[in-house]
Design an enzyme around this catalytic site. Structure first.
Site, mmCIF file in Angstrom:
data_model
loop_
_atom_site.group_PDB
_atom_site.id
_atom_site.type_symbol
_atom_site.label_atom_id
_atom_site.label_comp_id
_atom_site.label_asym_id
_atom_site.label_seq_id
_atom_site.Cartn_x
_atom_site.Cartn_y
_atom_site.Cartn_z
ATOM 1 N N HIS A 409 0.818 -1.204 0.000
ATOM 2 C CA HIS A 409 0.000 0.000 0.000
ATOM 3 C C HIS A 409 0.862 1.267 0.000
ATOM 4 C CE1 HIS A 409 -2.606 3.007 2.132
ATOM 5 N NE2 HIS A 409 -3.513 2.509 1.292
ATOM 6 N N CYS A 785 0.489 -3.289 -17.774
ATOM 7 C CA CYS A 785 0.297 -2.094 -16.951
ATOM 8 C C CYS A 785 0.690 -2.293 -15.495
ATOM 9 C CB CYS A 785 -1.144 -1.611 -17.037
ATOM 10 S SG CYS A 785 -2.313 -2.780 -16.337
HETATM 11 C C1 PEP Z 1 -1.695 -5.225 -11.559
HETATM 12 O O1 PEP Z 1 -2.203 -6.074 -10.837
HETATM 13 O O2 PEP Z 1 -0.659 -5.429 -12.200
HETATM 14 C C2 PEP Z 1 -2.282 -3.900 -11.691
HETATM 15 C C3 PEP Z 1 -1.806 -3.036 -12.555
HETATM 16 O O3 PEP Z 1 -3.319 -3.575 -10.887
HETATM 17 P P1 PEP Z 1 -3.239 -3.262 -9.320
HETATM 18 O O4 PEP Z 1 -1.809 -3.009 -8.996
HETATM 19 O O5 PEP Z 1 -4.102 -2.080 -9.105
HETATM 20 O O6 PEP Z 1 -3.782 -4.491 -8.706
#
Ligand code: PEP
Ligand code: MG
Length: 837
Positions: A409, A785
């Site tokens: 976090h 991403c």
């Molecule tokens: C991921 O899981 O790679 C992602 C981009 O989403 P989050 O970090 O919000 O879970």
């Protein structure tokens, strides 16, 4: 002769000679010869000495392939003996000759014969008596007279340097700096240019750019014999190079030499295509060039120098691009601890978010907010952060947590906020109650004490360190422009708020690849609203909360679309891990009860009901959307209404909507049907038509394996490598920090897989997902991403797998743009993208 056969110093000296610089006569011994010397096979030392006349006086210097690999120290004044001592006394004076002889005896005794320096308890003065005493001690220690023949001296010096290089400690040290096990050493035997004489004499170094900024500036030092430099090279202090009111300068004392040095600086730029630091001596007004090395430089200076060399036509733009390591850009984008200043590191952890900031320690969010209200910079130190800390993080200039890893976090939020952050700190004893922290060496720090967070190294420093401001000036912009002309994969930013979007535009991202809509509610006045949605017990309560959320979301999306001015924006539907939104302690529950006007007992009960053992694998993402479809319906409506709004005053917006945490095709079908219905309703209500794209986040192993059927319903797939890593390893993102450093230290994992993509395992799932998706739908757009999106290795992987773009946090966009450009220059692309980049 090449750097690979004779070493960098020898090669550089050869170049300087070719440029007609007055380099003293030099003989370079190649790696092979030096290796033979270490084995006891000497070259023809007499032949070498013959080059240097009747009374040779020489330096022997190391010449390794890479100067960073180190090497034995240079030995000066080889050839000094009784005869030369007498001759030199006439030429440069008794005192100077005595000092040179004594210096050589000591160097030879200590470095070649390995006599303990303590053995030489010499008189204070450097005179004949001291020399005689040193020769006596030498005899006592070695049972032999000090060697008087240059041949013996040189042979022994060569042997000792060659052997020092092949010793185990030296080998391990250089291997730690990346040298291969069999790295060779060259040796450079050079005529001494003394820098001593009747007229102006001295020794110095000069460079023509500032090492920290890269701006043109003459810096260095010159020690003049006439100004108090003694023959041992120690003097009253360096004097200035350029004309200066504070005292005589090199420019005053030896104007012709100074001018020549300036010309040599230009010559180095032109012919060596580098900014060099030149080492020189002046002997009775005559200039000698002893050596030249690449100017030591910070990352910001490196970029400034590369751009200047390319702009002046000394190197092609492509070479300028290749000269800068992508990671180095991070230093330019943020404040940075000035490497020239002192540093007192008290804590070490994972460098979770770059930058540097100084502030007073606070242990609670309330204290952080109070400090911010007093206009005081503060550093929030917590065991770990939870939703209650968002406000405190907003109010802080830096964050330190005892627990957590790269995607915990604290790390994710700090990166989003652009705050320097260190997580998973070792050896920290933290007592929020006593408002005190104790570090590994036992020092105690209390609330209010000043520390500096260095997010680049993952260290916390005691006190206020000297900081450098970000360097986003013209050189940076020009450089990035060149990178964009070269790269062949798209780079978008993960941006959640209009402020992030602005940052994304500043760093010239080609769009937003991931807007985590739940992050839009991390702002203090909004958290309660999001909690009300999560908390709502029953459809009417949820509908009421969603009704209040709708206008906020609509305004958020409109602002995002407007900020991005027609660039694509990919909005991810809510994916709130519940523990990031529910209060973690009693104080938080009390605040929540107050904000929601509920009895504390009700809040506590509901929190308990909603609590999950494994929130990262619980009611998240599409699971929330399937269970409570009205939540995603509200978001779809907000997106479409914002689309109409933003298209009114600009080009038509085509939003991209993304479904998170999918593991089954049916989830996509259900959300898709609902989104289509909302789109139809909005079109009918407003009488306006619009387009949109619906895509899926592939972040569970199952989604990757079933990408062929999921692709039937998706215009694009975005691989969320944070969750995919978590689920492939079965390793909670939030708990990874507890043992990750140990795992990496013991070599179980080569790297933290949340930091550097695991190409073998997670990578295989990406390849499977990409291949299967394109089998069903060849034109499907593919991207990555997760937090890995910004680093060079992942970008290389994505290019080869045929991805269209990567998306990373705004501050990593420049790093990604440069990495992509370098890949385009060095590796032909294997997998073709489908999108028009
Ligand atoms: C991921 O899981 O790679 C992602 C981009 O989403 P989050 O970090 O919000 O879970
Ligand atoms: Mg995810």
């Amino acid at each position: 002769m090449s750097t690979g056969t004779h070493g960098g110093r020898a090669k550089c000296l050869q170049r300087l000679v070719r440029l007609d610089m007055p380099v003293p006569l030099t003989v370079a011994l190649p790696f092979t010869t030096v290796h033979q010397i270490a084995q006891g096979n000497l070259p023809d030392v007499d032949a070498i000495l013959a080059e240097f006349g009747e009374y040779p006086l020489l330096t022997v210097r190391p010449s390794s392939e890479d100067p960073d690999w180190g090497g034995p120290g240079a030995i000066l004044n080889v050839g000094m003996n009784d005869a030369l001592h007498g001759l030199l006394a006439e030429r440069i004076g008794q005192e100077a000759a005595d000092a040179l002889y004594l210096r050589f005896i000591l160097a030879y005794a200590i470095h070649v014969e390995r006599i303990d320096p303590e053995a030489f308890d010499l008189p204070e003065s450097y005179d004949r008596a001291a020399i005689d005493r040193a020769l006596e001690i030498y005899l006592e220690e070695t049972d032999t007279d000090f060697p008087q023949t240059p041949a013996k001296q040189l042979a022994e010096v060569l042997k000792s340097m060659a052997r020092a290089w092949e010793g185990t400690t030296a080998r391990l040290l250089r291997q730690a700096k990346g040298a291969p096990a069999d790295a060779g050493l060259g040796l450079v035997v050079q005529d001494m240019a003394l820098g001593l004489g009747a007229a102006e004499s001295g020794a110095g170094v000069i460079q023509f750019v500032d090492s920290t900024t890269g701006e043109p500036q003459i810096t260095g030092r010159y020690l003049s014999q006439s100004q108090g430099r003694d023959a041992l090279g120690q003097g009253a202090g360096a004097i200035y190079l350029t004309r200066d009111a504070r005292g005589p300068s090199l420019e005053d004392l030896a104007p012709a030499c100074f001018e020549t040095l300036l010309d040599y600086g230009v010559l180095c730029r032109k012919r060596l295509r580098e900014e060099m630091q030149i080492e020189f001596t002046i002997e009775s007004g005559t200039l000698h060039i002893l050596d030249a090395v690449r100017v030591q430089r910070s990352s910001r200076a490196a970029l400034r120098i590369a751009v200047a060399l390319a702009e002046d036509g000394m190197i092609p733009k492509e070479e300028a691009i290749l000269r800068i390591a992508p990671r180095a850009l991070t230093e330019l984008l943020h404040r940075q601890v000035d490497p020239r200043g002192p540093r007192d590191a008290i804590l070490r952890g994972i460098a979770a978010s770059p930058g540097a900031a100084t502030g007073r320690i606070v242990f609670t969010s309330n204290a952080a907010q109070a400090a911010a209200a007093r206009d005081e910079n503060c550093i929030l130190v917590r065991h770990e952060t939870s939703p209650e800390d968002i406000r405190g993080m907003h109010a802080s200039v830096g964050v330190v947590t005892e627990r957590g890893g790269m995607t915990s976090h604290a790390a994710v939020i700090a990166r989003g906020l652009g705050l320097p952050c260190v997580v998973g700190v070792q050896g920290l004893t933290l007592s929020s109650r006593r408002k005190e922290l104790i570090v590994a060496d036992g020092r105690r720090f209390s609330e209010g004490d000043v520390v500096t967070v260095d997010g680049a190294t993952g260290e916390v420093l005691a006190g206020a360190a000297d900081l450098l401001e970000p360097a986003l000036g013209d050189a940076f912009q020009t450089f990035m422009g060149w990178a964009d002309q070269l790269r062949d994969i798209g780079i978008r930013a993960n941006a959640d708020t209009p402020a992030d979007a602005l940052m994304a535009r500043t760093f010239m991202a080609q769009g937003i690849g991931l807007c985590r809509t739940e992050h839009m509610f991390f702002e203090e006045d909004r958290l309660t609203l999001m909690r009300e949605v999560i908390f709502a017990n029953g459809v009417p309560a949820r509908a009421a909360a969603l009704e209040r959320l709708l206008p906020l979301q609509r305004a958020d999306f409109t602002a995002l679309f407007r900020t991005m001015q027609g660039l694509p924006v990919c909005i991810r539907l809510f994916d709130p891990p519940l523990h990031e939104f529910l209060p973690g302690d009693r104080e938080g529950m009390r605040e929540m009860a107050e904000a929601m006007d509920l009895p504390l007992a009700d809040v506590a009960r509901r929190v308990e009901l909603l609590s999950e053992v494994n929130p990262m694998l619980g009611m998240r993402g599409v699971r929330l959307g399937v269970t409570f479809p009205e939540i995603y319906d509200m978001q779809a409506r907000a997106i479409f209404e914002a689309t109409i709004e933003a298209s009114r005053d600009g080009d038509p917006v085509v939003p991209e909507i993304m479904i998170p945490l999918v593991s089954a095709k049916r989830e996509v079908e259900m959300v898709r049907a609902n989104v289509e219905a909302v789109a139809a309703a909005v079109r009918a209500e407003r009488g306006v038509s619009f387009d949109y794209k619906l895509g899926v986040m592939v972040e569970t192993p199952r989604a990757a394996l079933r990408a062929d059927e999921i692709a039937q319903h998706a215009a694009f797939l975005s691989f969320g490598t944070n969750d995919l890593t978590q689920m492939t390893y079965g390793l909670s993102r939030d708990d990874a920090g507890r043992f990750m450093s140990e795992y990496v230290r013991q070599g179980v994992f080569a790297e933290d897989p949340f930091h550097v993509l695991d190409f073998d395992g997670v990578g295989e799932l990406l390849t499977i997902g990409a291949t299967r998706a394109r089998q069903t739908r060849p034109e499907i757009v593919l991207s990555m991403c997760g937090e890995h999106g910004g680093n060079a290795e992942s970008i290389a992987f994505c290019r080869d797998a045929g991805f269209d773009y990567v998306s990373c946090s705004p501050f990593r966009v420049p790093v990604a743009r440069l990495a992509a450009a370098q890949l385009a220059l060095t590796q032909p692309r294997r997998g073709a993208p489908v999108a028009n980049l």
